[in-house]
Design a protein around this motif. Structure first.
Motif, short mmCIF file in Angstrom:
data_model
loop_
_atom_site.label_atom_id
_atom_site.label_comp_id
_atom_site.label_asym_id
_atom_site.label_seq_id
_atom_site.Cartn_x
_atom_site.Cartn_y
_atom_site.Cartn_z
N GLY A 222 0.81 -1.22 0.00
CA GLY A 222 0.00 0.00 0.00
C GLY A 222 0.84 1.26 0.00
N HIS A 223 0.39 2.25 0.78
CA HIS A 223 1.11 3.53 0.75
C HIS A 223 2.51 3.40 1.33
CE1 HIS A 223 0.92 4.75 5.04
NE2 HIS A 223 -0.08 3.90 5.06
N ARG A 224 2.75 2.34 2.10
CA ARG A 224 4.10 2.15 2.66
C ARG A 224 5.07 1.54 1.64
NH1 ARG A 224 4.62 3.80 7.54
NH2 ARG A 224 2.82 3.83 8.93
N SER A 225 4.58 1.21 0.46
CA SER A 225 5.48 0.65 -0.56
C SER A 225 6.55 1.66 -0.96
CB SER A 225 4.68 0.19 -1.79
OG SER A 225 3.93 1.25 -2.29
N ARG A 226 6.27 2.92 -0.75
CA ARG A 226 7.26 3.96 -1.08
C ARG A 226 8.63 3.64 -0.46
NH1 ARG A 226 7.53 10.19 1.12
NH2 ARG A 226 9.66 10.50 0.40
N VAL A 241 5.18 7.16 -4.27
CA VAL A 241 3.84 6.78 -3.83
C VAL A 241 3.50 7.64 -2.61
CG1 VAL A 241 2.38 4.92 -2.90
CG2 VAL A 241 4.16 4.38 -4.57
N PRO A 243 0.39 8.71 0.46
CA PRO A 243 -0.89 8.33 1.06
C PRO A 243 -1.92 9.44 0.87
CG PRO A 243 0.65 9.08 2.76
CD PRO A 243 1.35 9.24 1.45
N PRO A 325 -3.07 4.24 -1.34
CA PRO A 325 -1.78 4.47 -2.02
C PRO A 325 -2.00 5.12 -3.39
CG PRO A 325 -2.42 2.15 -2.18
CD PRO A 325 -3.55 2.86 -1.49
N THR A 347 1.14 -1.68 -6.68
CA THR A 347 0.57 -0.70 -5.75
C THR A 347 -0.07 0.45 -6.53
OG1 THR A 347 1.09 0.59 -3.75
CG2 THR A 347 2.72 0.66 -5.51
N GLY A 348 -0.49 1.49 -5.80
CA GLY A 348 -0.95 2.72 -6.45
C GLY A 348 -2.34 2.63 -7.04
#
Ligand SMILES: Cc1cc2nc3c(=O)[nH]c(=O)nc-3n(C[C@H](O)[C@H](O)[C@H](O)COP(=O)(O)OP(=O)(O)OC[C@H]3O[C@@H](n4cnc5c(N)ncnc54)[C@H](O)[C@@H]3O)c2cc1C
Length: 395
Positions: A222-226, A241, A243, A325, A347-348
């Motif tokens: 999710g948004h933590r994939s960054r 990416v 949040p 994300p 993701t995204g």
């Protein structure tokens, strides 16, 4: 034991799993599902509980793009929305559980007179573009009386659109069914409360210092994939990416579950099974508290009550907030990271993950299983295209 020794010991003890999936949201769960189908061994790890991130929400609207100005991206999403029904039927048959899916369609009130002219044009676009084999989906244009009784009198003074392609699913229902299907497979290990810190030469390094050896890894957190992406791609000019916070609510109302989704000016009213109606959602690029709800949600609930008389007295049974994300290019980000044959990203999906995650994952897993690059997805979905926008230059 020194950290390096610990990792080496871990990889000696456990043979590498074919596919490590990092993140058990709708993206990671579908990736694991397709990997099992492809005959791969899978280990899915989630830092929290599976399905407790953005995918643990309430709304579950499965919305098509507009049928005009057709392009590859719209065709991809259209095919995904059509094919989801069959995937879900198979999952429900295999598990005996319900996802709360229904192709209930969507109503879009037309608040201004010129919009009905535009809608009639889109009706023709849908005739041309919303076809799949024998199936034809419609963008019907109706007079103001079409939704009398469902919508307040002043909501659709110039008529409304009825789209027959849109659908809805219970986000928690779908993630629970995917999890149950995976749990029943002997080729899958599911680990909750396991956080991946970084990926290092075929090993995922966990928060407790242990390692998981993998043949391939998919970053789907999710948004933590960054963090994991940028640790590999190197420092970027902009976050690849981000949040985006969203708030939603669930109301108890005695509505027919076949009632279409209503979309009006950013407000979604999504009737679900069992006398529940979801309302959403805000879209906040700046926020202090990721998980709390506030007056912005109360405004949306008030608007929904004004639009649909059946909701006027409806009790709010849950208020919920989560972080979606959003990849820098706005499109999903799917495929191998540049120069990383064994590490991919998924993701995204931002606001539409539930309608397309199964198709994105299928394309990615097919590529992983064949040791090839991803094909069949729009170029704008590729990690390289997003990374370039974030300032990446290949080294
Ligand atoms: C209010 C709101 C309304 C929405 N409405 C809709 C809608 O109607 N239709 C639609 O299609 N989409 C909707 N969305 C968007 C959709 O929910 C998201 O795009 C989708 O859930 C993202 O799924 P994901 O698997 O990428 O991420 P997530 O569901 O966030 O999953 C990521 C997982 O990774 C785990 N994780 C994080 N870091 C690590 C780590 N280091 N190691 C291991 N695991 C980790 C997390 O615990 C989490 O479970 C909405 C979102 C919000 C917030």
């Amino acid at each position: 034991m020194a950290e390096g020794d610990k990792h080496r010991a871990a990889s000696r003890q456990s043979p590498a799993v074919d596919l490590l999936v990092i993140g058990g949201g709708v993206m990671g769960l579908w990736a694991a599902h397709h990997a099992v189908r492809a005959g791969l061994s899978v280990h899915l790890v989630d830092a929290g509980r599976i399905g407790s991130g953005a995918s643990g929400g309430l709304l579950g609207a499965l919305m098509p793009h507009m049928p005009d100005r057709w392009n590859g991206k719209k065709q991809f999403q259209f095919e995904a929305l059509v094919s989801l029904e069959e995937e879900i039927n198979a999952l429900e048959a295999a598990t005996g559980l319900s996802t709360g899916y229904r192709r209930s369609g969507r109503l879009i009130p037309l608040p201004k007179p010129h919009l009905s002219e535009i809608a009639l044009g889109h009706r023709e676009d849908a005739r041309a573009n919303w076809t799949a084999g024998e199936r034809q989906f419609h963008w019907n244009v109706h007079g103001a009386g079409f939704a009398a009784g469902l919508l307040a009198e002043d909501v659709a003074p110039f008529g409304l659109v009825e789209d027959t392609l849109a659908a809805r699913v219970s986000p928690r229902g779908l993630t629970a069914v995917l999890k149950a299907a995976l749990a029943a497979s002997p080729c899958v290990k599911l680990s909750e409360g396991v956080s991946v810190l970084r990926l290092d030469h075929g090993q995922a390094i966990l928060q407790d210092g242990a390692g998981i050896a993998f043949g391939n890894a998919v970053i789907a957190n999710g948004h933590r994939s960054r963090d994991l992406i940028e640790a590999i791609a190197g420092p970027l000019g902009k976050p690849v990416v981000v949040p985006v916070k969203g708030q939603a609510a669930l109301l108890a109302a005695d509505l027919d579950p076949a009632t279409p989704v209503v979309y009006l000016d950013g407000l979604y009213i999504v009737p679900h099974e069992g006398g529940r109606v979801a309302i959403g959602s805000t879209s906040e690029n700046r926020f202090d508290e990721p998980c709390t709800t506030d007056g912005q949600l109360e405004d949306l609930i008030a608007k929904a009550r004004a639009v649909m008389p059946a909701l006027r007295e409806a009790e709010v049974v849950e208020r919920w907030a989560g972080l979606r994300p959003k990849a820098i290019g706005r499109d999903p980000m799917v495929g191998h990271l540049p120069g990383q044959a064994a590490v991919s990203v998924l993701t995204g999906g931002f606001k539409v993950s539930f309608g397309i995650a199964h198709r994105l994952s299928a394309a990615l897993v097919e590529a992983i299983a064949a040791d090839l690059d991803v094909t069949g997805l729009p170029e704008s979905f590729s990690p390289l295209s997003h990374l370039k926008e974030a300032g990446f230059t290949a080294r």
